[in-house]
Write a protein that holds these residues in place. Structure first.
Motif, mmCIF file in Angstrom:
data_model
loop_
_atom_site.group_PDB
_atom_site.id
_atom_site.type_symbol
_atom_site.label_atom_id
_atom_site.label_comp_id
_atom_site.label_asym_id
_atom_site.label_seq_id
_atom_site.Cartn_x
_atom_site.Cartn_y
_atom_site.Cartn_z
ATOM 1 N N THR A 65 19.863 -56.528 15.419
ATOM 2 C CA THR A 65 20.333 -57.708 14.707
ATOM 3 C C THR A 65 20.588 -57.196 13.007
ATOM 4 O OG1 THR A 65 18.089 -58.101 14.054
ATOM 5 C CG2 THR A 65 18.918 -59.171 15.926
ATOM 6 N N ALA A 66 21.752 -57.460 12.949
ATOM 7 C CA ALA A 66 22.108 -57.308 11.431
ATOM 8 C C ALA A 66 22.802 -58.517 10.970
ATOM 9 C CB ALA A 66 22.959 -55.982 11.146
ATOM 10 N N TYR A 67 22.085 -59.670 11.218
ATOM 11 C CA TYR A 67 22.786 -60.842 10.920
ATOM 12 C C TYR A 67 21.400 -61.905 11.001
ATOM 13 C CZ TYR A 67 22.059 -61.208 15.886
ATOM 14 O OH TYR A 67 21.442 -61.159 17.212
ATOM 15 N N PHE A 68 21.702 -62.917 10.187
ATOM 16 C CA PHE A 68 20.702 -64.171 9.950
ATOM 17 C C PHE A 68 21.835 -65.465 10.236
ATOM 18 C CE2 PHE A 68 18.410 -67.335 7.825
ATOM 19 C CZ PHE A 68 17.168 -67.239 8.190
ATOM 20 N N ARG A 69 21.336 -66.195 11.111
ATOM 21 C CA ARG A 69 20.211 -66.590 11.602
ATOM 22 C C ARG A 69 19.981 -65.805 13.022
ATOM 23 N NH1 ARG A 69 17.964 -71.587 9.742
ATOM 24 N NH2 ARG A 69 19.062 -72.218 8.174
ATOM 25 N N ASN A 70 18.980 -65.391 13.267
ATOM 26 C CA ASN A 70 18.715 -64.724 14.667
ATOM 27 C C ASN A 70 17.361 -65.056 15.409
ATOM 28 O OD1 ASN A 70 16.493 -62.885 14.486
ATOM 29 N ND2 ASN A 70 17.832 -62.037 12.481
ATOM 30 N N ALA A 71 17.576 -64.976 16.848
ATOM 31 C CA ALA A 71 16.480 -65.411 17.361
ATOM 32 C C ALA A 71 15.678 -64.004 18.122
ATOM 33 C CB ALA A 71 16.550 -66.081 18.636
ATOM 34 N N ALA B 41 10.080 -51.723 -4.725
ATOM 35 C CA ALA B 41 9.756 -53.045 -3.466
ATOM 36 C C ALA B 41 10.553 -52.714 -2.444
ATOM 37 C CB ALA B 41 10.105 -54.324 -4.350
ATOM 38 N N ALA B 42 9.973 -53.104 -1.219
ATOM 39 C CA ALA B 42 10.628 -52.971 -0.004
ATOM 40 C C ALA B 42 12.055 -53.531 -0.151
ATOM 41 C CB ALA B 42 9.941 -53.517 1.202
ATOM 42 N N VAL B 43 12.953 -53.006 0.538
ATOM 43 C CA VAL B 43 14.388 -53.676 0.804
ATOM 44 C C VAL B 43 14.623 -53.917 2.081
ATOM 45 C CG1 VAL B 43 16.942 -53.316 0.244
ATOM 46 C CG2 VAL B 43 15.210 -52.538 -1.362
ATOM 47 N N ASP B 44 14.892 -55.135 2.187
ATOM 48 C CA ASP B 44 14.928 -55.389 3.750
ATOM 49 C C ASP B 44 16.186 -56.578 3.761
ATOM 50 O OD1 ASP B 44 14.824 -55.866 6.671
ATOM 51 O OD2 ASP B 44 12.807 -56.565 6.534
ATOM 52 N N ASN B 45 17.401 -56.330 4.340
ATOM 53 C CA ASN B 45 18.531 -57.323 4.499
ATOM 54 C C ASN B 45 19.412 -56.807 5.611
ATOM 55 O OD1 ASN B 45 20.471 -55.463 3.325
ATOM 56 N ND2 ASN B 45 19.718 -55.940 1.273
ATOM 57 N N ASN B 46 20.359 -57.411 5.707
ATOM 58 C CA ASN B 46 21.490 -57.279 6.579
ATOM 59 C C ASN B 46 22.598 -56.527 6.685
ATOM 60 O OD1 ASN B 46 19.783 -58.382 9.018
ATOM 61 N ND2 ASN B 46 20.388 -60.441 7.965
ATOM 62 N N GLN B 47 22.657 -55.878 5.354
ATOM 63 C CA GLN B 47 23.789 -54.777 4.791
ATOM 64 C C GLN B 47 23.616 -53.618 5.556
ATOM 65 O OE1 GLN B 47 23.779 -57.702 2.477
ATOM 66 N NE2 GLN B 47 22.961 -56.708 0.698
ATOM 67 N N ARG B 48 24.610 -53.169 6.221
ATOM 68 C CA ARG B 48 24.812 -51.970 6.914
ATOM 69 C C ARG B 48 25.752 -50.976 6.629
ATOM 70 N NH1 ARG B 48 20.474 -53.914 7.929
ATOM 71 N NH2 ARG B 48 19.333 -54.087 9.981
ATOM 72 N N ASP B 49 25.583 -49.779 6.899
ATOM 73 C CA ASP B 49 26.742 -48.686 6.931
ATOM 74 C C ASP B 49 27.416 -48.618 5.561
ATOM 75 O OD1 ASP B 49 26.077 -49.326 9.671
ATOM 76 O OD2 ASP B 49 27.794 -50.265 10.216
ATOM 77 N N GLY B 50 28.663 -48.202 5.504
ATOM 78 C CA GLY B 50 29.222 -47.853 4.357
ATOM 79 C C GLY B 50 29.183 -46.434 4.024
ATOM 80 N N MET B 51 29.861 -46.030 2.968
ATOM 81 C CA MET B 51 29.772 -44.561 2.526
ATOM 82 C C MET B 51 28.612 -44.234 1.991
ATOM 83 S SD MET B 51 33.049 -43.185 1.933
ATOM 84 C CE MET B 51 34.703 -43.551 1.550
ATOM 85 N N HIS B 52 28.241 -42.881 2.852
ATOM 86 C CA HIS B 52 26.802 -42.312 2.104
ATOM 87 C C HIS B 52 25.665 -42.945 2.613
ATOM 88 C CE1 HIS B 52 30.016 -39.771 0.285
ATOM 89 N NE2 HIS B 52 30.068 -40.628 -0.777
#
Ligand code: HDE
Length: 698
Positions: free
Chosen positions: A407-413, A387-398
């Motif tokens: 935008t890597a946050y919610f709520r956003n306009a 299933a498609a993965v879509d969220n505001n988690q970003r970066d990190g090892m590998h």
């Protein structure tokens, strides 16, 4: 929300994995940066006999990668094997759960399964006495759903905070790291004797369930109580079960120890070969369902994972069938890197307050951070959701994905509020449940009966199962050096079953004043016995012992019947290569008496015509007597009956009628080969001949 892979669900995961495959051997050797390498067989040095140069990046890159090729093995369940497959829903669970993968008849969902042992290190043998892990990942259209269960329906301890203590006691002792992959040592039994809540799982561990014949031939259990929630928001408590459609069969203790040396990969190989041969193993998933109004109806607490729900009280409703049909391409990438987690749920399946389950929710994610090196392990091909993965988690090892946008946050306009939470009633675990009571570390009184269900388990065993349990206790406690530890374990048994305690005490030098016949419970649950669960003949391995001069007609006839039921006859002879039959022609020997042993086979057959040649080989006698001792079907016709007589005592046929004595099948005159062959093939789907346990073998 979820991207549905329409019309192609069973292959969705395979496609993802295939997309990540890298073919090798296409031409020029390169560095990890893609530059061609002239020579990677000699280090660059100053002069042909001079010191190595640090500037040799080709050398340093190769060694650096090699030095870091291993990842930490799992703390528990380190030794395991995995396979891909598909789950097909029966489609009639809609009243119970809104989980999409269960909601239509015939709907298929890709799965990955990893079977494991618990105690041993990654390289430990497969056939040790242990609980087996049975972890299934469903790649559903609503995200990954994991059932991280075992092959026994109960667990050792009730509270997650005790798990490190249990495992420290079970693992090799810390001073000398002995013994490997065994519970038969002082610290484990000290823990059991000091923590009576272990009693129930300990009974299962001493039973034949702890030494399965094959991963294919064991059941699986989710163990904890979960909740199924339907579209109306109504919930029921459930327990999950995997019933093996190959039947259930176990090894014999002596056999397991020998296999550990002869073929430490026995269970791994069995599963691999079954799938390679198109003999796809299957399990039926089922649930026991309990209405919340009946939560307190029983004499056990449904949140206590050391208790099972007897099938006779709460029957199992089948939900679908799992078929394992594809081996991994790369063990490390798939089996080693797969990361299960009991918190991987889908809408419609929720947690209960089982204190063990609650603790597991923390542990699995946490362990992956050090095992797989960071928070992005969900991107590894084997772990990635279809299933498609879509969220505001970003970066990190590998981090693999190249996340677009600002935008890597919610709520956003700026991104029009996307991605957005789906709202109450549509997402994960949002069914409301009431909580009451003071914050406490006290255990509920309803968790404190440790003896009733172990007693029911023992009551439900048939004679040979009971005999094996007594022998197992005697072995395990016999390996404990400390007399107080042995005594403590026997004292625990005395609270379960007086006769059992007395028999075990007599074998391990402990004392007991337990009364023969005392039982903590008189309840019986016939479903707990393995006696009624016969094995499926598909994939049964049959050794055909041959030497030059054998009767080909007999062998052909027996092999044809064996193949007809799906069993796999394999020739074992004094030398590899062609073995000549008396009447011309012959057969190829895959194995010799040096490379094969009876313990890796399910049955043995010796045809007529070569008894003289085989009789001179000591290993043949050992082969037959061991197969007999391990209660396997042993068959011989014509002159080969003398080989049987030299190996064990049995009544034999003297004419053209097959004669059967406790699983020893003989035929005097080979005119009767047809019914003999049929009967031998039929024996592949019967239980072993445990009546020989008590027999005078020689
Ligand atoms: Fe596990 N368990 N466990 N466990 N468990 C792990 O997770 C743990 C428990 C089970 O094939 C680890 O990814 C804690 C019960 C299976 O990869 C680790 C507690 C049951 C597997 C871990 C439990 C299980 C694991 C090791 C007490 C039966 C193998 C690596 C709260 C229902 C999965 C990993 C595979 C693996 C911790 C209790 C089954 C260390 C702390 C109860 C089948 O996180």
């Amino acid at each position: 929300m979820a991207k549905i892979i329409s019309g192609d669900e069973p292959n969705a995961k395979i496609k993802q994995i295939d997309a990540a495959r890298v073919p090798h051997g296409g031409g020029a050797l390169t560095t990890d940066q893609g530059a061609p390498i002239a020579n990677d067989q000699e280090v660059q040095r100053a002069g042909e006999r001079g010191p190595a140069l640090i500037q040799d990046f080709v050398f340093r890159e190769k060694l650096t990668h090699f030095d870091h090729e291993r990842i930490p093995e799992r703390i528990v369940h380190a030794r395991g094997t995995g396979a891909h497959g598909v789950f097909t829903s029966y489609g009639d669970a809609g009243e119970l759960t809104k989980a999409a993968f269960l909601n239509a008849k015939g709907k298929q969902t890709p799965v990955f399964v990893r079977f494991s042992t618990v105690a041993g290190f990654r390289g430990s043998p497969d056939t040790v006495r242990d609980v087996r892990g049975f972890a299934v990942k469903f790649y559903t259209e609503e995200g990954n759903y994991d059932i991280v269960g075992n092959n026994m329906p109960v667990f050792f301890v009730q509270d997650a905070i005790k798990f490190p203590d249990l495992i420290h006691a079970l693992k090799p002792e810390p001073n000398n790291e002995i013994p490997q992959a065994q519970s038969a040592h002082d610290t484990f039994w000290d823990f059991v004797a000091s923590n009576h809540e272990c009693a129930h799982n300990m009974m299962w561990l001493m039973s034949d369930r702890a030494i399965p014949r094959s991963y294919r031939m064991m059941d699986g259990f989710g163990i904890h109580t979960f909740k199924f929630v339907n579209a109306k928001g109504e919930y029921k408590f459930v327990k999950l079960h995997w019933k093996s459609l190959q039947g259930v069969q176990s090894l014999i203790w002596d056999e397991t120890q020998k296999i550990a040396g002869k073929d430490p990969d026995f269970n791994r190989r069995d599963l691999w070969e079954a799938i390679e041969n198109g003999n796809y193993p299957e399990w039926e998933l089922g649930v026991q369902v309990l209405d919340p109004k009946d939560e307190f109806k029983f004499d056990f607490d449904i949140l206590d994972c050391t208790k099972l729900w007897p099938e006779e009280l709460i029957p199992i409703k089948p939900l679908g069938r799992m078929t394992l049909n594809r081996n991994v391409t790369n063990f490390f990438a798939e089996t080693e890197q797969v990361a299960f987690c009991p918190a991987n749920l889908v809408p419609g399946i929720e947690l209960s307050n089982d204190p063990m389950l609650q603790g597991r929710l923390f542990s699995y994610l946490d362990t992956q951070l050090s095992r797989l090196g960071g928070p992005n392990f969900h991107e590894l091909p084997i772990n990635r959701s279809v299933a498609a993965v879509d969220n505001n988690q970003r970066d990190g090892m590998h981090r693999m994905s190249v996340d677009e946008g600002t935008t890597a946050y919610f709520r956003n306009a700026l991104q029009h509020g996307q991605p957005h939470p789906v709202g109450k009633g549509s997402g994960l675990g949002d069914n409301e449940s009431a909580v009451k009571g003071a914050v406490t570390r006290d255990r509920a009184n309803s968790f404190l009966d440790f003896y009733t269900q172990p007693s029911m388990f023992y009551n439900s065993m048939c004679d040979w199962e009971k005999g094996h349990i007594v022998d197992a206790f005697r072995f395990e406690l016999g390996k404990c050096k400390n007399m107080n530890v042995r005594q403590g374990a026997v004292d625990l048994l005395a609270k379960i079953d007086g006769t059992l305690a007395r028999e075990v005490a007599a074998g391990c030098g402990a004392k007991t004043d337990a009364k023969a016949g005392y039982r903590a419970s008189t309840a019986v649950s016939p479903a707990l016995s393995m006696a009624g669960r016969t094995p499926c003949p598909k994939g049964a391995k049959v050794a055909v012992l041959l030497a030059d001069g054998f009767d080909k007609k007999c062998v052909d006839s027996v092999c044809a019947e064996l193949s007809a039921v799906g069993a796999c006859p394999k020739v074992v002879a004094p030398c590899q290569g062609y073995v000549e039959a008396k009447s011309g022609g012959g057969m190829d020997a895959a194995d010799t008496f040096a490379t094969a042993s009876s313990v890796t086979f399910d049955a043995v057959f010796v045809p007529c015509g070569c008894a003289n040649a085989l009789g001179k080989i000591y290993a043949v006698r050992e082969f037959l007597s061991e197969a007999y001792r391990h209660c396997k079907p042993v068959a011989a016709c014509g002159d080969a009956r003398t080989l049987l007589a030299a190996a064990f005592k049995a009544v034999v046929s003297t004419d053209d009628k097959p004669c059967e004595d406790r699983g020893a099948l003989t035929l005097g005159n080979c005119d009767g080969i047809a019914p003999f062959a049929k009967r031998f093939a039929a024996m592949m789907s019967e239980n072993r001949h445990y009546e020989r346990d008590q027999a005078n073998l020689l």
